[in-house]
Design an enzyme around this catalytic site. Structure first.
Site, PDB file in Angstrom:
ATOM      1  N   GLY A 137      41.130  88.374-134.794  1.00 29.80           N
ATOM      2  CA  GLY A 137      42.367  88.541-134.034  1.00 29.80           C
ATOM      3  C   GLY A 137      43.559  88.163-134.890  1.00 29.80           C
ATOM      4  CB  VAL A 190      47.821  82.485-132.631  1.00 27.69           C
ATOM      5  CG1 VAL A 190      47.350  81.183-133.256  1.00 27.69           C
ATOM      6  CG2 VAL A 190      48.640  82.214-131.375  1.00 27.69           C
ATOM      7  CE  LYS A 228      47.129  82.017-120.021  1.00 25.97           C
ATOM      8  NZ  LYS A 228      47.035  81.078-121.148  1.00 25.97           N
TER       9      LYS A 228
HETATM   10  N1  PHE Z   1      49.707  81.009-123.801  1.00 21.37           N
HETATM   11  C1  PHE Z   1      49.845  79.600-124.012  1.00 21.37           C
HETATM   12  C2  PHE Z   1      48.516  78.905-123.989  1.00 21.37           C
HETATM   13  O1  PHE Z   1      47.506  79.462-123.614  1.00 21.37           O
HETATM   14  C3  PHE Z   1      50.620  79.007-122.919  1.00 21.37           C
HETATM   15  C4  PHE Z   1      52.025  78.684-123.171  1.00 21.37           C
HETATM   16  C5  PHE Z   1      52.727  79.052-124.289  1.00 21.37           C
HETATM   17  C6  PHE Z   1      52.619  77.949-122.219  1.00 21.37           C
HETATM   18  C7  PHE Z   1      54.015  78.686-124.438  1.00 21.37           C
HETATM   19  C8  PHE Z   1      53.909  77.582-122.357  1.00 21.37           C
HETATM   20  C9  PHE Z   1      54.613  77.959-123.477  1.00 21.37           C
HETATM   21  O2  PHE Z   1      48.452  77.758-124.330  1.00 21.37           O
END
Ligand code: PHE
Length: 365
Positions: free
Chosen positions: A182, A186, A82
């Site tokens: 939130g 999403v 990350k």
């Molecule tokens: N932010 C996404 C997650 O926590 C990670 C992600 C999204 C990785 C899109 C790759 C492509 O799952």
């Protein structure tokens, strides 16, 4: 007490963190590589202002670990990683754009050791830019910005159905109330799916305008963040920051299911036991929120058929159903069942470092 970089690095069980300081903006860039046995690391890029840069580092470490579990639990051969860009408060648009470009150049220097997508504080447009400069953004189609949020929301919805069936006996949303905390990338599409299914919605967001916007589109009731712990709802869907499930909040919860998109929902693993003891069914965060990651890695591998992408995401619902059943039989939190599944995949496919190509392995997903 401020923790030092050295202390938190010593306490972490991940592989490494590549750290860069962006002198033009004063931002810190942390690319945390937690476990790359399954393949090169992939995970989102989070951009936020933290009290101290070291808090951004800790967030990157925790989120990277979450990605290790996420990829392994859905059977995708990427390592856990990350990136956190810890920015100063009030960064202007122009400065931010320059920072994104330099972040992309930083990824070029890592030569694919980390590939990325959106997360809190970054946008599909940012990722299109990162992809154009570095080639290390996953899920772009012909370089166009793509938003994983609706896929993540779809996976959460599928997981929530499975949770309703398991805990309440049916998945009829007409009779059910859901609190979404939130309303971002999403939470907002999730509100759309739930409203279409007939659920009663409660909407909470730090930025009240986001909650009001969601209400205007999908109906429901806006509630202040401070009041959410005492709400009597069937489902609590955390879709913002992590650690909202902790010893302070768990005794107050009046929901029967926790099923949401946020990463690292538990302050610590012990909080899964706290939920279990209270009879609250917990859908492990890294499983239920894997939809965006699942869809975008499939796109990365060349999948373009929308129905097949959706089917892959919907499979999260059946995986969770199995985990709920396994956990119920053993009388434990579903977190244990998720862990076992992830460990099995890591054991079977993560024997060595370096050799594995990133992307779904045959016959999984
Ligand atoms: N932010 C996404 C997650 O926590 C990670 C992600 C999204 C990785 C899109 C790759 C492509 O799952």
């Amino acid at each position: 007490m401020t923790r030092s970089f050295l202390d938190v690095t010593e306490a972490w069980d991940g592989e490494s963190v590549v750290t860069a300081f962006d002198s033009a903006t004063g931002a810190w860039i942390f690319v945390a590589l937690h476990d790359t046995r399954l393949g090169p690391a992939a995970g989102g890029t989070r951009m936020a202002a933290y009290p101290e840069p070291v808090d951004g580092l800790v967030d990157a470490m925790r989120l990277a670990e979450g990605m290790t579990w996420k990829w392994a639990s859905v059977g995708i051969r990427f390592g856990g990683g990350k990136a956190v860009i810890a920015v100063p408060d009030g960064l202007g648009d122009e400065a931010r754009a320059g920072l994104v470009d330099r972040y992309a150049a930083h990824l070029v220097s890592l030569r694919g050791a980390f590939q990325t997508g959106v997360d809190l504080g970054t946008t599909p447009d940012d990722m299109a830019r990162v992809g154009a400069i570095s080639g290390y953004a996953v899920g772009l189609i012909d370089g166009e910005p793509g938003d994983p949020g609706p896929y993540t929301a779809r996976g959460v919805f599928a997981g929530m159905r499975a949770a309703l069936e398991h805990r309440l006996g049916d998945a009829n949303f007409n009779e059910r109330s859901v609190l979404i905390e939130g309303l971002g990338g999403v939470g907002l599409p999730l509100a759309g799916l739930l409203s279409e299914a007939g659920a009663t919605l409660y909407l909470a967001d730090l930025r009240e305008a986001a909650a009001r916007h969601a209400r205007a589109r999908f109906g429901g009731k806006v509630v202040p963040l401070d009041d959410i712990w005492d709400l009597n709802v069937d489902v609590y869907a955390p879709c913002a920051v992590g650690a909202t499930l902790n010893p302070d909040t768990i005794p107050r919860l009046r929901c029967r299911i926790v099923a949401g998109a946020a990463n690292n929902q538990l302050l610590s693993e012990a909080d899964a036991e706290g939920l279990h003891e209270r009879g609250i069914l917990y859908a492990p965060d890294y499983v239920i929120n894997a939809g965006g990651a699942v869809a975008f890695t499939a796109i990365h591998q060349g999948e373009r058929d929308e129905n097949r992408l959706r089917a892959r995401v919907d499979a999260i619902g059946s995986s969770l159903r199995e985990m709920f059943e396994e956990a119920a039989t053993a009388g434990e939190s579903p977190l244990h069942a998720a862990r076992r599944r992830a460990r099995r995949f890591l054991g079977a496919h993560g024997g060595t470092h370096g050799g594995a190509p990133g992307g779904p392995s045959p016959g999984t997903g």
